[in-house]
Scaffold this motif. Structure first.
Motif, PDB file in Angstrom:
ATOM      1  N   ALA A 129       0.838  -1.205   0.000  1.00  0.00           N
ATOM      2  CA  ALA A 129       0.000   0.000   0.000  1.00  0.00           C
ATOM      3  C   ALA A 129       0.873   1.254   0.000  1.00  0.00           C
ATOM      4  CB  ALA A 129      -0.932  -0.002   1.210  1.00  0.00           C
ATOM      5  N   ALA A 130       1.928   1.242   0.798  1.00  0.00           N
ATOM      6  CA  ALA A 130       2.833   2.396   0.844  1.00  0.00           C
ATOM      7  C   ALA A 130       3.525   2.592  -0.498  1.00  0.00           C
ATOM      8  CB  ALA A 130       3.864   2.214   1.949  1.00  0.00           C
ATOM      9  N   ARG A 131       3.921   1.509  -1.117  1.00  0.00           N
ATOM     10  CA  ARG A 131       4.570   1.620  -2.436  1.00  0.00           C
ATOM     11  C   ARG A 131       3.605   2.186  -3.472  1.00  0.00           C
ATOM     12  NH1 ARG A 131       9.316  -2.617  -3.306  1.00  0.00           N
ATOM     13  NH2 ARG A 131      10.230  -2.356  -1.256  1.00  0.00           N
ATOM     14  N   ALA A 132       2.342   1.788  -3.389  1.00  0.00           N
ATOM     15  CA  ALA A 132       1.340   2.319  -4.315  1.00  0.00           C
ATOM     16  C   ALA A 132       1.144   3.820  -4.077  1.00  0.00           C
ATOM     17  CB  ALA A 132       0.015   1.576  -4.147  1.00  0.00           C
ATOM     18  N   VAL A 133       1.074   4.218  -2.824  1.00  0.00           N
ATOM     19  CA  VAL A 133       0.914   5.639  -2.490  1.00  0.00           C
ATOM     20  C   VAL A 133       2.117   6.431  -2.978  1.00  0.00           C
ATOM     21  CG1 VAL A 133       0.889   7.258  -0.532  1.00  0.00           C
ATOM     22  CG2 VAL A 133      -0.668   5.304  -0.555  1.00  0.00           C
ATOM     23  N   MET A 134       3.311   5.880  -2.781  1.00  0.00           N
ATOM     24  CA  MET A 134       4.512   6.595  -3.216  1.00  0.00           C
ATOM     25  C   MET A 134       4.614   6.657  -4.733  1.00  0.00           C
ATOM     26  SD  MET A 134       7.330   5.748  -0.330  1.00  0.00           S
ATOM     27  CE  MET A 134       8.440   6.966  -0.993  1.00  0.00           C
ATOM     28  N   ALA A 135       4.218   5.591  -5.416  1.00  0.00           N
ATOM     29  CA  ALA A 135       4.233   5.610  -6.883  1.00  0.00           C
ATOM     30  C   ALA A 135       3.243   6.658  -7.399  1.00  0.00           C
ATOM     31  CB  ALA A 135       3.906   4.230  -7.435  1.00  0.00           C
ATOM     32  N   LEU A 136       2.087   6.719  -6.791  1.00  0.00           N
ATOM     33  CA  LEU A 136       1.114   7.748  -7.168  1.00  0.00           C
ATOM     34  C   LEU A 136       1.709   9.128  -6.922  1.00  0.00           C
ATOM     35  CD1 LEU A 136      -1.730   8.741  -7.973  1.00  0.00           C
ATOM     36  CD2 LEU A 136      -2.316   8.580  -5.538  1.00  0.00           C
ATOM     37  N   GLY A 137       2.339   9.312  -5.766  1.00  0.00           N
ATOM     38  CA  GLY A 137       2.959  10.600  -5.452  1.00  0.00           C
ATOM     39  C   GLY A 137       4.025  10.978  -6.463  1.00  0.00           C
ATOM     40  N   ASP A 138       4.865  10.020  -6.837  1.00  0.00           N
ATOM     41  CA  ASP A 138       5.897  10.280  -7.849  1.00  0.00           C
ATOM     42  C   ASP A 138       5.258  10.710  -9.165  1.00  0.00           C
ATOM     43  OD1 ASP A 138       8.203   9.796  -6.336  1.00  0.00           O
ATOM     44  OD2 ASP A 138       8.189   7.656  -6.804  1.00  0.00           O
ATOM     45  N   GLY A 139       4.230  10.001  -9.563  1.00  0.00           N
ATOM     46  CA  GLY A 139       3.559  10.343 -10.814  1.00  0.00           C
ATOM     47  C   GLY A 139       2.926  11.726 -10.765  1.00  0.00           C
ATOM     48  N   LEU A 140       2.274  12.040  -9.655  1.00  0.00           N
ATOM     49  CA  LEU A 140       1.657  13.355  -9.520  1.00  0.00           C
ATOM     50  C   LEU A 140       2.704  14.466  -9.499  1.00  0.00           C
ATOM     51  CD1 LEU A 140      -1.125  12.513  -6.908  1.00  0.00           C
ATOM     52  CD2 LEU A 140      -1.455  13.072  -9.333  1.00  0.00           C
ATOM     53  N   MET A 141       3.807  14.228  -8.783  1.00  0.00           N
ATOM     54  CA  MET A 141       4.864  15.242  -8.754  1.00  0.00           C
ATOM     55  C   MET A 141       5.453  15.441 -10.142  1.00  0.00           C
ATOM     56  SD  MET A 141       6.976  14.925  -5.165  1.00  0.00           S
ATOM     57  CE  MET A 141       7.337  13.187  -5.248  1.00  0.00           C
ATOM     58  N   LEU A 142       5.763  14.356 -10.824  1.00  0.00           N
ATOM     59  CA  LEU A 142       6.333  14.465 -12.163  1.00  0.00           C
ATOM     60  C   LEU A 142       5.380  15.201 -13.099  1.00  0.00           C
ATOM     61  CD1 LEU A 142       8.771  13.747 -13.875  1.00  0.00           C
ATOM     62  CD2 LEU A 142       7.649  11.603 -14.453  1.00  0.00           C
ATOM     63  N   HIS A 143       4.104  14.889 -13.008  1.00  0.00           N
ATOM     64  CA  HIS A 143       3.109  15.553 -13.855  1.00  0.00           C
ATOM     65  C   HIS A 143       3.053  17.058 -13.551  1.00  0.00           C
ATOM     66  CE1 HIS A 143      -0.336  15.337 -16.582  1.00  0.00           C
ATOM     67  NE2 HIS A 143      -0.858  16.290 -15.826  1.00  0.00           N
ATOM     68  N   ARG A 144       3.064  17.401 -12.268  1.00  0.00           N
ATOM     69  CA  ARG A 144       3.020  18.820 -11.892  1.00  0.00           C
ATOM     70  C   ARG A 144       4.288  19.557 -12.310  1.00  0.00           C
ATOM     71  NH1 ARG A 144       1.035  21.103  -6.482  1.00  0.00           N
ATOM     72  NH2 ARG A 144      -0.825  21.962  -7.441  1.00  0.00           N
ATOM     73  N   LEU A 145       5.418  18.898 -12.226  1.00  0.00           N
ATOM     74  CA  LEU A 145       6.689  19.540 -12.552  1.00  0.00           C
ATOM     75  C   LEU A 145       6.939  19.660 -14.050  1.00  0.00           C
ATOM     76  CD1 LEU A 145       8.961  17.855  -9.868  1.00  0.00           C
ATOM     77  CD2 LEU A 145       8.145  20.220  -9.860  1.00  0.00           C
ATOM     78  N   THR A 146       6.256  18.831 -14.843  1.00  0.00           N
ATOM     79  CA  THR A 146       6.563  18.813 -16.270  1.00  0.00           C
ATOM     80  C   THR A 146       5.397  19.191 -17.177  1.00  0.00           C
ATOM     81  OG1 THR A 146       6.038  16.462 -16.437  1.00  0.00           O
ATOM     82  CG2 THR A 146       8.345  17.044 -15.991  1.00  0.00           C
ATOM     83  N   VAL A 147       4.179  18.923 -16.765  1.00  0.00           N
ATOM     84  CA  VAL A 147       3.039  19.096 -17.654  1.00  0.00           C
ATOM     85  C   VAL A 147       2.055  20.148 -17.155  1.00  0.00           C
ATOM     86  CG1 VAL A 147       1.072  17.925 -18.741  1.00  0.00           C
ATOM     87  CG2 VAL A 147       3.237  16.712 -18.459  1.00  0.00           C
ATOM     88  N   ASP A 148       1.590  19.990 -15.925  1.00  0.00           N
ATOM     89  CA  ASP A 148       0.518  20.838 -15.409  1.00  0.00           C
ATOM     90  C   ASP A 148       0.805  21.244 -13.964  1.00  0.00           C
ATOM     91  OD1 ASP A 148      -1.829  22.081 -14.669  1.00  0.00           O
ATOM     92  OD2 ASP A 148      -3.106  20.322 -14.954  1.00  0.00           O
TER      93      ASP A 148
END
Length: 184
Positions: A146-165
């Motif tokens: 569950a923690a790995r899923a939360v962290m993967a989601l966080g990584d994806g959201l951060m990357l999206h915010r930093l690069t796209v939106d």
């Protein structure tokens, strides 16, 4: 107390990495960005490799200080976990965006360098264990995946915010994921 030349060099190096990437990193460019006299950064970090090692260690130190679990509110419910994760992601992609970009750039650059990449991986594992404890504290079963899923989601959201939106709303995705994990 004003930061010394070492700290100013490291702060400038992280800003440079976050803005222009690993290829832009040089002692002279760090000196210029920090407003230091030429050669100041190389007095602390003789080689590019030493500078990279210093940056990696400095980022890990800063993140441990900024996200020290003992200084953060205790998470005891799903709503608090959602709010805490959203706040952390806002900070990582807002005021600390340059450091987040620098960390990602270093992860990519140092993926094949066990020695220099180790502090980054160790820091990541510390955050995984911290996230596992938070997930377990709110009663989510199987805290490790569950923690790995939360962290993967966080990584994806951060990357999206930093690069796209940069204005991507974080809460809907975090809310949905955490509630799904809590429901089992």
């Amino acid at each position: 107390m004003p930061a010394g030349t070492r700290e100013r060099s490291l702060e400038a190096a992280v800003e440079l990495l976050g803005a222009e990437g690993v290829r832009a990193l040089s002692h002279a460019r760090v000196d210029g960005r920090a407003g230091l006299s030429p050669g100041s950064t190389s007095n602390w970090f003789r080689t590019r490799r030493a500078l990279l090692a210093g940056i990696v260690d400095w980022i890990a130190e800063q993140e441990r200080a900024d996200f020290d679990p003992s200084a953060l509110p205790v998470i005891s419910g799903v709503e608090e976990l959602i709010e805490g994760l959203c706040t952390m992601l806002e900070v990582q992609t807002g005021p600390l965006a340059a450091r987040t970009r620098a960390r990602y750039a270093l992860f990519l650059e140092l993926s094949d360098d066990p020695e220099l990449g180790e502090p980054l991986r160790r820091q990541r594992h510390e955050f995984e264990r911290w996230t596992e404890r938070m997930v377990a504290a709110v009663g989510i079963a199987d805290p490790e995946p569950a923690a790995r899923a939360v962290m993967a989601l966080g990584d994806g959201l951060m990357l999206h915010r930093l690069t796209v939106d940069p204005n991507l709303e974080l809460r809907p995705a975090v809310d949905r994921a955490v509630r799904a994990l809590a429901a089992g």
